[in-house]
Design an enzyme around this catalytic site. Sequence first.
Site, PDB file in Angstrom:
ATOM      1  N   TYR A 164      76.506 -44.176  11.955  1.00 17.88           N
ATOM      2  CA  TYR A 164      77.042 -45.344  11.247  1.00 17.88           C
ATOM      3  C   TYR A 164      78.381 -45.785  11.832  1.00 17.88           C
ATOM      4  O   TYR A 164      78.625 -46.982  12.040  1.00 17.88           O
ATOM      5  CB  TYR A 164      77.170 -44.977   9.767  1.00 17.88           C
ATOM      6  CG  TYR A 164      77.663 -46.068   8.852  1.00 17.88           C
ATOM      7  CD1 TYR A 164      76.815 -47.095   8.432  1.00 17.88           C
ATOM      8  CD2 TYR A 164      78.974 -46.060   8.372  1.00 17.88           C
ATOM      9  CE1 TYR A 164      77.270 -48.074   7.569  1.00 17.88           C
ATOM     10  CE2 TYR A 164      79.422 -47.033   7.507  1.00 17.88           C
ATOM     11  CZ  TYR A 164      78.573 -48.046   7.107  1.00 17.88           C
ATOM     12  OH  TYR A 164      79.030 -49.009   6.245  1.00 17.88           O
ATOM     13  N   LYS A 168      79.185 -49.345  13.510  1.00 19.87           N
ATOM     14  CA  LYS A 168      80.218 -50.228  12.952  1.00 19.87           C
ATOM     15  C   LYS A 168      81.339 -50.492  13.965  1.00 19.87           C
ATOM     16  O   LYS A 168      81.920 -51.579  13.984  1.00 19.87           O
ATOM     17  CB  LYS A 168      80.776 -49.633  11.662  1.00 19.87           C
ATOM     18  CG  LYS A 168      79.793 -49.679  10.481  1.00 19.87           C
ATOM     19  CD  LYS A 168      79.314 -51.087  10.198  1.00 19.87           C
ATOM     20  CE  LYS A 168      78.796 -51.266   8.774  1.00 19.87           C
ATOM     21  NZ  LYS A 168      78.200 -52.614   8.588  1.00 19.87           N
TER      22      LYS A 168
END
Length: 280
Positions: A164, A168
């Site tokens: 993640y 991001k």
Amino acid sequence: MGLVDDKVVIVTGAGGGIGRAHALGFAREGAKIVVNDLGGTRDGAGSGSAANRVVDELRAAGAQAVASHDDVASPQGAASLVETAVKAFGRVDVLVNNAGILRDKSFLKMDEAMWDSVVNVHAKGTFLCSQMFARQLVAQGGGGRIVNTTSVSGMLGNFGQSNYSSAKAGIYGLTRTMSIELQRHRITVNAIAPIAKTRMTEDLPMFQGVDTLTPEHIAPAALFLGSDLCGDRTGHVLAIAGARVYAFKVIETTGRFKETDNGVWTAQEIAESWDSIVKA
Ligand code: NAI
């Protein structure tokens, strides 16, 4: 007069959480909304009709809205998303890339499927939707706004989120590059880094008993970056968590210059000068 009267705004992952709040926020200011959501679970499994519920909610409030159940992580899905907007409303103006999933695992246990699925939805999804959207803007004659969604995890790192945080952080890099390349088409590209209690975060200890970190606190940041209030600001990361609004910036230190040896530093000299090299 609304802030975005008659603008056509696409919000991905708008079937719940922060995306739903974005959709309602833009609609309240006069926008026509494409509510996209695949409708799966928090980890991206399955599909459902979450987008339809938000469309019903928007229409009940008097807004014009259509649903898209497209998968943002596929080229066909991204193309269909933009086609849905053009078919329903004749043009596009604003894209909020918000769709996302989570598959947390500590780094040593992270497997390839968890990596691929999370990077695909966030980073590749943002790339695909933005490219389809920007091509449509250019075909319309230019002008428009893209609002991406990065994360504190991407900007600073977070335990258990190697997939993640990479996705991001990738969105941060993509935001910077798109902001540079799309400037000549009068398209601003910024990102938000939200913190809010949603199905994605509600089981984290920091959100237990907390009702001051809501999606409704986040929506005005996307509305600002997606409206003409944003002006020509581009390439920024606006962070928002409850009552706090702040910004993330990557800084480059002044560093040190070596005057001797043709400017070639030795590893030992870097070690000895470390503090003055990294000092902001
Ligand atoms: P959420 O799980 O309520 O919303 C995400 C939505 O995206 C869901 O409705 C889901 O069905 C949809 N979605 C997932 N994969 C999709 C796909 N392939 N195509 C279309 N739709 C898809 O979670 P939340 O918190 O509202 O998250 C929104 C965004 O904010 C995400 O990008 C998330 O990573 C980001 N974010 C959230 C934070 C928080 O504190 N809640 C912190 C930092 C970032």
